[in-house]
Scaffold this motif. Sequence first.
Motif, PDB file in Angstrom:
ATOM      1  N   ALA A  37     -63.537 -20.642  25.470  1.00 45.94           N
ATOM      2  CA  ALA A  37     -64.279 -19.413  24.793  1.00 45.94           C
ATOM      3  C   ALA A  37     -65.132 -18.785  25.942  1.00 45.94           C
ATOM      4  O   ALA A  37     -65.427 -17.628  26.008  1.00 45.94           O
ATOM      5  N   LEU A  43     -64.342 -16.207  16.846  1.00 47.67           N
ATOM      6  CA  LEU A  43     -63.781 -17.280  17.330  1.00 47.67           C
ATOM      7  C   LEU A  43     -62.815 -17.878  16.169  1.00 47.67           C
ATOM      8  O   LEU A  43     -63.398 -18.200  15.041  1.00 47.67           O
ATOM      9  N   ALA A  70     -62.113 -25.012  17.541  1.00 45.70           N
ATOM     10  CA  ALA A  70     -62.885 -23.806  17.395  1.00 45.70           C
ATOM     11  C   ALA A  70     -64.398 -24.033  16.787  1.00 45.70           C
ATOM     12  O   ALA A  70     -65.236 -23.544  16.842  1.00 45.70           O
TER      13      ALA A  70
END
Length: 264
Positions: free
Chosen positions: A128, A142, A152
């Motif tokens: 990310a 996310l 995540a």
Amino acid sequence: MNQDSAALPKPKQGRRRKVLIWAAGIVLALLLTLVIVYQVMVYSPSPEAKAAMKSDDQVTVGIGQAGYRFEPAAGEAAVKQPNVVFYPGGLVDPKSYTPFARELAEAGHRVYIASMPLNLAFMGQNKADAFIAEHPNESYVLGGHSLGGVFASRYAAEHPDQIEGIFFLAAYAEKAGSLADAKLPVLQITASNDGVLNWEDWGKGKAFMPSHTQYVTIEGGNHGQFGSYGVQKGDKQATITPQEQLDQVSRELLGWMKGIHASE
């Protein structure tokens, strides 16, 4: 002894060389076998997913080192906040989520799909960072599917100031990625016919979710239809079409993101 006989390799050296060649051949054969097995194990994108990779007058598709980018073709001014960063499920080709990314991009959001090393999210938990760095002054949510959601949540737990919300598709948080005390908006989407998700672990995972988590069930959906890669081993048969499941997931996610943006 003449010069010619002195130049010949000694018997032990010849045997050692044969052993090394034999060993190298065995290692090469094993590596090739592993590559073939791995390729067979990875879930490949459907024809619909491959078609969604093409740019058109609505969505521009870009490919970078960290993954894929889908954004409104109208340009920067048309991009709605927040942007979306997505982590694929384990052993699933990231292109298998292009219909999902395209649908969100058609609604105005910039969407990134991470390409994980060996298609395993635990090897690219911080992917990310690369996407957020592209537009550091914009907002991001996310999310991830299955194994992607687990990692995540770990990223979100370690970088709560980098994102404004997290969503889970047939996934859950565990202790290492606990969000129990997080103030982030959290959306949990599951499907009633999911035969792959470990429902016992998913239930235990609620202990690591904040009390304000939103839970949604897609009736008739299954695990594989959160992506677009065909039937997944161990999954149950869906009673809704892939497009119907995609539309429901997108609708829930867009409504959730609209609420985040409205509260800013």
